[in-house]
Design a protein around this motif. Structure first.
Motif, PDB file in Angstrom:
ATOM      1  N   ALA A   1       0.839  -1.198   0.000  1.00  0.00           N
ATOM      2  CA  ALA A   1       0.000   0.000   0.000  1.00  0.00           C
ATOM      3  C   ALA A   1       0.871   1.245   0.000  1.00  0.00           C
ATOM      4  N   CYS A   2       0.750   2.061  -1.044  1.00  0.00           N
ATOM      5  CA  CYS A   2       1.524   3.303  -1.165  1.00  0.00           C
ATOM      6  C   CYS A   2       0.615   4.456  -0.746  1.00  0.00           C
ATOM      7  N   THR A   3       0.485   4.646   0.553  1.00  0.00           N
ATOM      8  CA  THR A   3      -0.446   5.622   1.101  1.00  0.00           C
ATOM      9  C   THR A   3       0.227   6.419   2.212  1.00  0.00           C
ATOM     10  N   GLU A   4      -0.462   7.489   2.626  1.00  0.00           N
ATOM     11  CA  GLU A   4       0.114   8.338   3.669  1.00  0.00           C
ATOM     12  C   GLU A   4       0.109   7.638   5.028  1.00  0.00           C
ATOM     13  N   THR A   5      -0.953   6.883   5.304  1.00  0.00           N
ATOM     14  CA  THR A   5      -1.048   6.151   6.560  1.00  0.00           C
ATOM     15  C   THR A   5      -1.369   4.688   6.276  1.00  0.00           C
ATOM     16  N   PRO A   6      -0.912   3.784   7.110  1.00  0.00           N
ATOM     17  CA  PRO A   6      -1.204   2.365   6.886  1.00  0.00           C
ATOM     18  C   PRO A   6      -2.663   2.046   7.178  1.00  0.00           C
ATOM     19  N   ASP A   7      -3.152   0.983   6.576  1.00  0.00           N
ATOM     20  CA  ASP A   7      -4.513   0.504   6.802  1.00  0.00           C
ATOM     21  C   ASP A   7      -4.450  -0.527   7.928  1.00  0.00           C
ATOM     22  N   ASP A   8      -4.900  -0.142   9.110  1.00  0.00           N
ATOM     23  CA  ASP A   8      -4.763  -1.012  10.277  1.00  0.00           C
ATOM     24  C   ASP A   8      -5.491  -2.345  10.101  1.00  0.00           C
ATOM     25  N   ALA A   9      -6.674  -2.295   9.512  1.00  0.00           N
ATOM     26  CA  ALA A   9      -7.452  -3.524   9.331  1.00  0.00           C
ATOM     27  C   ALA A   9      -6.746  -4.484   8.384  1.00  0.00           C
ATOM     28  N   LEU A  10      -6.231  -3.939   7.272  1.00  0.00           N
ATOM     29  CA  LEU A  10      -5.514  -4.788   6.318  1.00  0.00           C
ATOM     30  C   LEU A  10      -4.225  -5.322   6.918  1.00  0.00           C
ATOM     31  N   GLN A  11      -3.550  -4.457   7.654  1.00  0.00           N
ATOM     32  CA  GLN A  11      -2.293  -4.860   8.280  1.00  0.00           C
ATOM     33  C   GLN A  11      -2.535  -6.009   9.264  1.00  0.00           C
ATOM     34  N   LYS A  12      -3.636  -5.928  10.000  1.00  0.00           N
ATOM     35  CA  LYS A  12      -3.976  -6.984  10.949  1.00  0.00           C
ATOM     36  C   LYS A  12      -4.340  -8.276  10.227  1.00  0.00           C
ATOM     37  N   GLN A  13      -5.028  -8.109   9.089  1.00  0.00           N
ATOM     38  CA  GLN A  13      -5.472  -9.287   8.336  1.00  0.00           C
ATOM     39  C   GLN A  13      -4.315  -9.979   7.621  1.00  0.00           C
ATOM     40  N   LYS A  14      -3.461  -9.191   6.959  1.00  0.00           N
ATOM     41  CA  LYS A  14      -2.394  -9.768   6.123  1.00  0.00           C
ATOM     42  C   LYS A  14      -1.097 -10.021   6.900  1.00  0.00           C
ATOM     43  N   LYS A  15      -0.941  -9.315   8.030  1.00  0.00           N
ATOM     44  CA  LYS A  15       0.245  -9.485   8.875  1.00  0.00           C
ATOM     45  C   LYS A  15       1.530  -9.245   8.084  1.00  0.00           C
ATOM     46  N   SER A  16       2.420 -10.216   7.988  1.00  0.00           N
ATOM     47  CA  SER A  16       3.709 -10.014   7.318  1.00  0.00           C
ATOM     48  C   SER A  16       3.562  -9.867   5.806  1.00  0.00           C
ATOM     49  N   LYS A  17       2.373 -10.116   5.297  1.00  0.00           N
ATOM     50  CA  LYS A  17       2.147  -9.997   3.861  1.00  0.00           C
ATOM     51  C   LYS A  17       1.519  -8.641   3.500  1.00  0.00           C
ATOM     52  N   TYR A  18       1.659  -7.691   4.423  1.00  0.00           N
ATOM     53  CA  TYR A  18       1.231  -6.313   4.174  1.00  0.00           C
ATOM     54  C   TYR A  18       2.454  -5.421   4.283  1.00  0.00           C
ATOM     55  N   CYS A  19       2.698  -4.644   3.245  1.00  0.00           N
ATOM     56  CA  CYS A  19       3.837  -3.717   3.232  1.00  0.00           C
ATOM     57  C   CYS A  19       3.313  -2.307   3.006  1.00  0.00           C
ATOM     58  N   HIS A  20       3.630  -1.397   3.909  1.00  0.00           N
ATOM     59  CA  HIS A  20       3.195  -0.013   3.763  1.00  0.00           C
ATOM     60  C   HIS A  20       4.375   0.858   3.345  1.00  0.00           C
ATOM     61  N   LEU A  21       4.232   1.539   2.203  1.00  0.00           N
ATOM     62  CA  LEU A  21       5.218   2.517   1.743  1.00  0.00           C
ATOM     63  C   LEU A  21       4.598   3.897   1.935  1.00  0.00           C
ATOM     64  N   LYS A  22       5.115   4.670   2.865  1.00  0.00           N
ATOM     65  CA  LYS A  22       4.513   5.955   3.198  1.00  0.00           C
ATOM     66  C   LYS A  22       4.744   6.967   2.078  1.00  0.00           C
ATOM     67  N   CYS A  23       3.665   7.246   1.347  1.00  0.00           N
ATOM     68  CA  CYS A  23       3.730   8.192   0.227  1.00  0.00           C
ATOM     69  C   CYS A  23       2.515   9.108   0.274  1.00  0.00           C
ATOM     70  N   THR A  24       2.742  10.401   0.144  1.00  0.00           N
ATOM     71  CA  THR A  24       1.625  11.328  -0.023  1.00  0.00           C
ATOM     72  C   THR A  24       1.159  11.231  -1.467  1.00  0.00           C
ATOM     73  N   THR A  25       0.283  12.125  -1.887  1.00  0.00           N
ATOM     74  CA  THR A  25      -0.220  12.083  -3.259  1.00  0.00           C
ATOM     75  C   THR A  25       0.546  13.053  -4.151  1.00  0.00           C
TER      76      THR A  25
END
Length: 460
Positions: free
Chosen positions: A326-350
């Motif tokens: 997910a290339c977003t400003e903030t991570p998606d907590d629900a997705l992060q909880k669901q996917k665990k180590s298979k969720y990668c957050h790249l902090k990017c604005t628009t």
């Protein structure tokens, strides 16, 4: 002694009440170029565009971003992305980023198409229609019909392109073909769309339209329609008509988009200029609420059938993927909880800032991909699903796929500019609406050409 030439500075206008002539003329020009006049001009020019489509019985394709303003939603078949800058004097080019293979499919299915664009005051037609697309037609004809020399000819409109410029463009065609061949495109599958070569035909509001749909037995016509009427003088003399009214929409539209315009055309045209900005804001708010509840399907980046991109707002509907970047400003907590180590957050604005952010955060995909099972499917998201996510997908394709699109665990050892262009062509062929910005691609290139992490040796 010759008489002194009189300038506007020498003339006194008592009725101007202290205002200078230049400020008065500027005020008149702003009034003429009002949003109301632009929308009315667009609506008028759109009637001509539809008349062209009816006369030739061919579908309408918008050359973005301007072309969509001139095509009613029910009449639009596809979008194309041909840049006028690729047709500028001395800058002629065949874009390896914008292959526009979707136009090949439309033209083959319908025996041609009408591509719509516009240009500003003074010009007969935009360079995209007079040079960029004719070059594109000639290159694709050479790629897809190599044994038909008659199809290899360059056609340009003599009223807009001189013989000298035509010859200079023609002299570059072989080099354009060579660069396209280096992409390793599946020409056989693309050739399956077409039974005849392409040939451009130009139509303006000065053209006489055929009384009945013509038959083109030797080629598929790419009818290049300049939507707006040519204006030689100033805008003030045209009674409110604005040539190329859809151009540079960011400067006048208040955020209005072609889709919103056509969905609310009558209301917008009947609203006073003083109330137009408020109406547009209201329409944009309503659209935002509607979009938030709608889902956009993920796009698979063939031949890498395990890799897709999607707008982040639609990611909640994408439940079929094993892993997410997910290339977003903030991570998606629900997705992060669901996917665990298979969720990668790249902090990017628009926007551009997000593209620059990517340069510092994209190295995180190396450890993520190294730990991800090769059988897992992966979706990459960003705000639009067309820019930053596409850049990250390009990096993944370059590092972790073989020539058939199969996932690899170890990064490809050799990456050069040609290799990157090949992988980008996979994306643009699978997803013609992708719009990776120059800043995004620069960030990806900087990462790909940087030293790679050494993979840890596996035990046993």
């Amino acid at each position: 002694m010759p008489a002194k030439q009189i300038s506007t500075a020498d003339i006194i206008f008592p009725e101007l009440s202290g205002n200078s002539l230049s400020s008065t003329l500027s005020s008149l020009k702003r009034s003429t170029l009002s949003t109301t006049n632009r929308l009315r001009s667009i609506a008028s020019d759109a009637e001509f565009v539809c008349a062209v489509a009816d006369a030739y019985q061919r579908p309408l394709v918008a050359n973005e971003r301007c072309g969509s303003w001139y095509i009613p939603l029910t009449r639009k078949t596809a979008s194309a992305y041909f840049k006028s800058t690729d047709g500028h004097m001395g800058e002629w080019s065949f874009s390896l980023r914008r292959l526009n293979v979707q136009v090949l499919e439309v033209a083959g299915k319908h025996d041609g198409c009408v591509i719509v664009d516009s240009t500003r005051r003074g010009k007969r037609m935009p360079d995209a229609l007079s040079k960029t697309i004719p070059t594109w037609c000639a290159v694709w004809n050479r790629l897809l019909f190599p044994d038909d020399p008659k199809a290899h000819q360059l056609y340009t409109p003599r009223q807009s392109v001189s013989e000298s410029e035509h010859s200079q463009i023609a002299a570059r065609l072989d080099s354009f073909v060579h660069l396209a061949q280096e992409l390793g495109l599946d020409l056989a599958s693309l050739r399956a769309h077409l039974t005849k070569p392409l040939r451009p035909i130009w139509v303006t509001q000065e053209s006489a339209l055929p009384p009945s749909p013509p038959d083109f037995s030797d080629f598929d016509p790419i009818i290049l329609c300049t939507s707006s009427r040519r204006v030689l003088g100033g805008e003030v003399s045209e009674g409110g008509y604005v040539q190329g009214a859809g151009d540079d929409a960011e400067s006048w539209s208040h955020g209005l988009t072609p889709q919103l315009f056509w969905e609310n055309k009558h209301q917008l045209l009947e609203t006073a200029e003083s109330e137009l900005s408020e109406l547009i804001s209201s329409l944009l708010e309503q659209e935002s609420r509607n979009v938030s509840g709608a889902g956009t399907a993920a796009v698979v980046l063939k031949p890498a059938t395990w890799l897709s991109v999607i707008p982040h707002a639609s990611l909640q509907n994408a439940t079929d993927f094993d892993a997410v970047i997910a290339c977003t400003e903030t991570p998606d907590d629900a997705l992060q909880k669901q996917k665990k180590s298979k969720y990668c957050h790249l902090k990017c604005t628009t926007g551009k800032l997000g593209s620059r952010d990517l340069r510092t955060v994209i190295p995180a995909i190396e450890a993520f991909m190294r730990d991800l099972p090769v059988t897992d499917s992966l979706v990459i998201s960003c705000a639009t699903g067309k820019d930053i996510s596409v850049g990250v997908a390009l990096a993944v394709l370059c590092l972790y796929t073989d020539d058939k699109g199969t996932r690899t665990r170890s990064p490809n050892p050799t990456i050069n500019k040609t290799f990157i262009k090949q992988r980008l062509s996979w994306i643009m062929t699978s997803f013609p609406d992708a719009k990776p910005s120059r800043a995004t691609l620069q960030s990806v290139n900087a990462f790909l050409f940087s030293p790679r992490e050494e993979p840890e040796p596996t035990e046993g």
